[in-house]
Design a protein around this motif. Structure first.
Motif, short mmCIF file in Angstrom:
data_model
loop_
_atom_site.label_atom_id
_atom_site.label_comp_id
_atom_site.label_asym_id
_atom_site.label_seq_id
_atom_site.Cartn_x
_atom_site.Cartn_y
_atom_site.Cartn_z
N PRO A 35 -32.54 39.26 -10.93
CA PRO A 35 -31.30 38.53 -10.68
C PRO A 35 -30.49 39.05 -9.51
O PRO A 35 -29.58 38.36 -9.04
N PHE A 36 -30.78 40.26 -9.02
CA PHE A 36 -30.00 40.81 -7.91
C PHE A 36 -30.77 40.76 -6.59
O PHE A 36 -30.34 41.34 -5.60
N ALA A 37 -31.90 40.06 -6.58
CA ALA A 37 -32.73 40.03 -5.38
C ALA A 37 -32.03 39.31 -4.23
O ALA A 37 -31.39 38.27 -4.43
N THR A 38 -32.18 39.88 -3.04
CA THR A 38 -31.68 39.26 -1.83
C THR A 38 -32.80 39.01 -0.82
O THR A 38 -32.57 38.42 0.23
N ALA A 39 -34.01 39.44 -1.18
CA ALA A 39 -35.16 39.28 -0.28
C ALA A 39 -36.39 38.91 -1.11
O ALA A 39 -36.49 39.24 -2.30
N MET A 40 -37.33 38.22 -0.45
CA MET A 40 -38.55 37.79 -1.12
C MET A 40 -39.70 37.84 -0.12
O MET A 40 -39.56 37.38 1.02
N LEU A 41 -40.81 38.39 -0.53
CA LEU A 41 -42.02 38.44 0.29
C LEU A 41 -43.01 37.41 -0.23
O LEU A 41 -43.31 37.37 -1.42
N VAL A 42 -43.51 36.58 0.68
CA VAL A 42 -44.53 35.59 0.37
C VAL A 42 -45.81 35.99 1.06
O VAL A 42 -45.82 36.25 2.28
N GLU A 43 -46.90 36.07 0.30
CA GLU A 43 -48.18 36.46 0.86
C GLU A 43 -49.26 35.50 0.38
O GLU A 43 -49.42 35.29 -0.83
N ASP A 44 -49.95 34.89 1.34
CA ASP A 44 -51.04 33.96 1.03
C ASP A 44 -50.61 32.88 0.04
O ASP A 44 -51.32 32.54 -0.91
N GLY A 45 -49.41 32.34 0.26
CA GLY A 45 -48.94 31.21 -0.52
C GLY A 45 -48.37 31.53 -1.88
O GLY A 45 -48.09 30.63 -2.68
N GLY A 523 -25.75 39.50 -14.30
CA GLY A 523 -27.19 39.38 -14.14
C GLY A 523 -27.72 37.98 -14.39
O GLY A 523 -28.93 37.79 -14.52
N VAL A 524 -26.84 36.98 -14.47
CA VAL A 524 -27.26 35.60 -14.67
C VAL A 524 -27.37 34.94 -13.30
O VAL A 524 -26.38 34.88 -12.56
N PRO A 525 -28.54 34.44 -12.92
CA PRO A 525 -28.66 33.81 -11.60
C PRO A 525 -27.71 32.62 -11.48
O PRO A 525 -27.62 31.80 -12.39
N GLY A 526 -27.02 32.56 -10.37
CA GLY A 526 -26.08 31.48 -10.15
C GLY A 526 -26.73 30.29 -9.49
O GLY A 526 -27.87 30.33 -9.02
N LEU A 527 -25.97 29.19 -9.45
CA LEU A 527 -26.38 27.95 -8.83
C LEU A 527 -25.18 27.35 -8.10
O LEU A 527 -24.04 27.76 -8.33
N PRO A 528 -25.39 26.39 -7.22
CA PRO A 528 -24.25 25.82 -6.49
C PRO A 528 -23.21 25.21 -7.43
O PRO A 528 -23.54 24.69 -8.49
N ASP A 529 -21.97 25.30 -7.03
CA ASP A 529 -20.88 24.67 -7.75
C ASP A 529 -21.03 23.15 -7.61
O ASP A 529 -20.90 22.60 -6.51
N LEU A 530 -21.31 22.47 -8.72
CA LEU A 530 -21.57 21.03 -8.69
C LEU A 530 -20.42 20.21 -9.24
O LEU A 530 -20.60 19.06 -9.64
N THR A 531 -19.22 20.77 -9.26
CA THR A 531 -18.06 20.03 -9.72
C THR A 531 -17.98 18.69 -8.99
O THR A 531 -18.12 18.64 -7.75
N PRO A 532 -17.80 17.57 -9.71
CA PRO A 532 -17.72 16.27 -9.03
C PRO A 532 -16.69 16.27 -7.91
O PRO A 532 -15.60 16.84 -8.04
N GLY A 533 -17.08 15.64 -6.83
CA GLY A 533 -16.23 15.60 -5.65
C GLY A 533 -16.64 16.59 -4.58
O GLY A 533 -16.34 16.39 -3.40
N ARG A 534 -17.34 17.66 -4.98
CA ARG A 534 -17.84 18.61 -4.00
C ARG A 534 -19.13 18.08 -3.38
O ARG A 534 -19.91 17.41 -4.05
N PRO A 535 -19.37 18.38 -2.11
CA PRO A 535 -20.63 17.93 -1.50
C PRO A 535 -21.82 18.61 -2.15
O PRO A 535 -21.75 19.78 -2.55
N LEU A 536 -22.90 17.88 -2.27
CA LEU A 536 -24.12 18.44 -2.84
C LEU A 536 -24.82 19.32 -1.81
O LEU A 536 -24.71 19.08 -0.60
N PRO A 537 -25.54 20.33 -2.25
CA PRO A 537 -26.23 21.22 -1.31
C PRO A 537 -27.26 20.47 -0.48
O PRO A 537 -27.91 19.53 -0.94
N ALA A 538 -27.42 20.92 0.77
CA ALA A 538 -28.44 20.36 1.66
C ALA A 538 -29.56 21.37 1.83
O ALA A 538 -29.32 22.58 1.95
N ALA A 539 -30.79 20.89 1.82
CA ALA A 539 -31.93 21.77 2.00
C ALA A 539 -32.09 22.16 3.46
O ALA A 539 -32.03 21.31 4.35
#
Length: 558
Positions: A35-45, A523-539
């Motif tokens: 839950p505290f990760a700030t980095a990720m390694l991707v190897e061979d998919g 230690g609970v992973p967060g997610l974007p604030d989706l309160t109505p009226g706020r813009p939705l996240p863009a990828a």
């Protein structure tokens, strides 16, 4: 009749080599296991490591092929849309989309304008009209439609895709429609009549046109952070050629992965032959509320009908038994409460033949499950049935002034789409859009579940996100190839979001909607604030098994 293949920008090159080792750093990684990760390694998919930036710099920075500077961005598992129709979704994107028509007159004007731009003889296809939102409260007459399309063949499905308008020229090409159930001499077709004309309209597409529509749908899904879709095909929906082409598009890694369900009774072997992961999806037990074809136990409030029943409990039982014995999933389209009773009675009969435990191990599916009779939720749980549901239906047609109230009355409308009741009981949930019925819109789907228009049916943002990621993989049963969680060893199927770290929160789903925590000690992973009226996240980027399928160009690389 002629066809014209729409132009479609290419998706990312599927033959582009994958970097062997990619390090993402400087962001917020949504991983329950780290839950505290700030980095990720991707190897061979695959995900090879999760941790802090400092640990990444020491252990990995000098041995990677690519470094992606996240600059605070959020990384989550990619979404899974558990119910789509790729060709029809692409048709909405590249052809005539009537979702925005504000009145009958507006719809006819849009149809006429689109018809004028088509080559002579070309069939006009479109989707999305919704008479329940028009002041006229009716569909066009056949004369009005023929005038708007200037005599050309035209097929225009209603927003729920359970009825459609067909012009006289198209009706003439399908003479058997005039004796079919659901034909009354008007432009609007329902039930068998609709299925016949829909099949004819889609059979007139060639491979190039279908490919363009499917590519557009997959590209749009990738742009929205969707890494996998469940294509729901069948003989009354789009046909075998369309289904095979949709699966091929997924195999070519042109975008999100495509898992197909083939909805046809008595066709378990055929589904397997076609490459389907299950014999279900849109295997219709009824129609839809908006078209007055959902099968109800009591009549509609605005029309003296119980809707349409397309199959019996005996047919359900036979299909479930055949699927269970073959070790494959069955699945059924169910909207009305009478149709749900038919489904559950069929499962009762099937359980008597093969055993309840055998059914539970397979994890069969029900699509939509909008109206559930008393005791039905517990029966779904007892059979191990996965509920593949669409929260955007409530956002579009729920609420005190929505279409559900008009069609069903206020009391029944409030019981529609009971997500909290299903979740509380332990029924597995998988979220989808049923695109093109509602648009591909994963964060909008999560918001719709968390802010259900009936407050007692709201679930937390965290639970809704899980249903739209892990739930989609779980719904595939034994055919799942991932779990939808970012952890070491899992496929690197993820999305990067333009969300500031301070907007990553843990959000409630009830009267405590204003109370959420950003305390990192939780230690609970967060997610974007989706309160109505706020813009939705863009990828900013979408990656499927290590291969980039969408890139906004906004991420930094070191």
């Amino acid at each position: 009749m002629t066809n014209t293949a729409p132009s479609d920008p290419a998706l990312p090159d599927p033959d582009r080599p994958l970097p062997a080792r990619v390090l993402l750093r400087g962001g917020v990684i949504h991983s329950p296991e780290e839950p505290f990760a700030t980095a990720m390694l991707v190897e061979d998919g695959a995900v090879a490591w999760l941790g802090s930036d400092s640990a990444a710099d020491v252990a990995h920075a000098d041995s990677v092929d690519e470094i992606v500077e996240l600059r605070g961005a959020l990384v989550t598992p990619a979404f899974v849309d558990a119910h789509v129709h790729l060709t029809s979704t692409g048709l909405n994107l590249l052809s005539l989309d009537l979702n925005g028509a504000e009145s009958l007159a507006d719809a006819l004007d849009r149809i006429a304008a689109f018809a004028r731009g088509l080559p002579a003889g070309a069939i006009l296809r479109g989707q999305g009209w919704d008479d329940s939102k028009w002041p006229e409260r009716r569909a066009p007459t056949l004369e009005e439609l023929d005038r708007a399309v200037d005599g050309r063949p035209a097929y225009l499905s209603r927003v729920d895709v359970h009825s459609a308008l067909a012009s006289s020229a198209l009706l003439a090409a399908v003479p058997q429609v005039r004796g079919a159930v659901g034909f009354d001499g008007s432009a609007q077709l329902r039930q068998q009549a609709h299925h016949l004309v829909r099949k004819a309209a889609f059979d007139l597409m060639d491979a190039a046109e279908r490919g363009a529509y499917q590519s557009a749908a997959l590209r749009r899904a990738a742009e929205l952070g969707i890494g996998a879709v469940h294509e729901c095909g069948g003989p009354d929906i789009s046909g075998e050629a369309d289904f095979l082409q949709a699966l091929a598009a997924g195999l070519e890694l042109r975008g999100p992965e495509v898992f197909g369900y083939w909805g046809e009774f008595g066709a378990v072997e055929k589904a397997s032959f076609l490459g389907a992961v299950g014999a279900g999806g849109d295997l219709f037990l009824d129609g839809a509320i908006g078209s007055h074809t959902a099968c109800l136990s009591h009549a509609y409030a605005d029309k003296d009908t119980l809707g349409a029943a397309y199959a019996s409990a005996e047919q359900v039982a036979a299909h479930v038994v055949e699927c269970t014995q073959a070790g494959t999933q069955a699945g059924f389209h169910v909207i009305g409460d009478a149709a749900m009773a038919t489904l559950l009675d069929g499962f009762d009969t099937a359980a008597a033949k093969v055993g309840r435990d055998a059914l539970y191990r397979i994890g069969h599916r029900v699509e939509h499950a909008e109206m559930i009779p008393a005791g039905g939720v517990q029966r779904l749980l007892d059979f191990g049935i996965v509920a593949s549901v669409q929260p955007a239906f409530d956002a579009a047609w729920g609420g005190a002034a929505g279409m559900y109230v008009e069609r069903l009355g206020a009391e029944r409308a409030r019981a529609m789409n009971p997500f909290a009741e299903l979740q509380k009981a332990g029924v597995p949930l998988a979220f989808g859009s049923d695109a093109p019925v509602t648009p591909l819109d994963p964060w909008g789907t999560v918001r719709a579940a968390a802010f259900h228009q009936t407050p007692e049916q709201r679930i937390s943002v965290r639970a809704a996100f899980a249903a739209h990621t892990r739930g989609g993989w779980r719904a595939l049963g034994s055919r799942a190839t991932a779990t939808g969680v970012l952890r070491v060893g899992e496929p690197a199927t993820y999305a990067v979001w333009d969300v500031a770290p301070e907007d990553v929160v843990v959000q409630a789903a009830d009267e405590r909607l204003s109370a959420w925590s950003t305390d990192p000690r939780s230690g609970v992973p967060g997610l974007p604030d989706l309160t109505p009226g706020r813009p939705l996240p863009a990828a900013a980027r979408t990656v499927v098994r290590g291969r980039m399928v969408f890139d906004s160009g906004r991420l930094g690389e070191g």
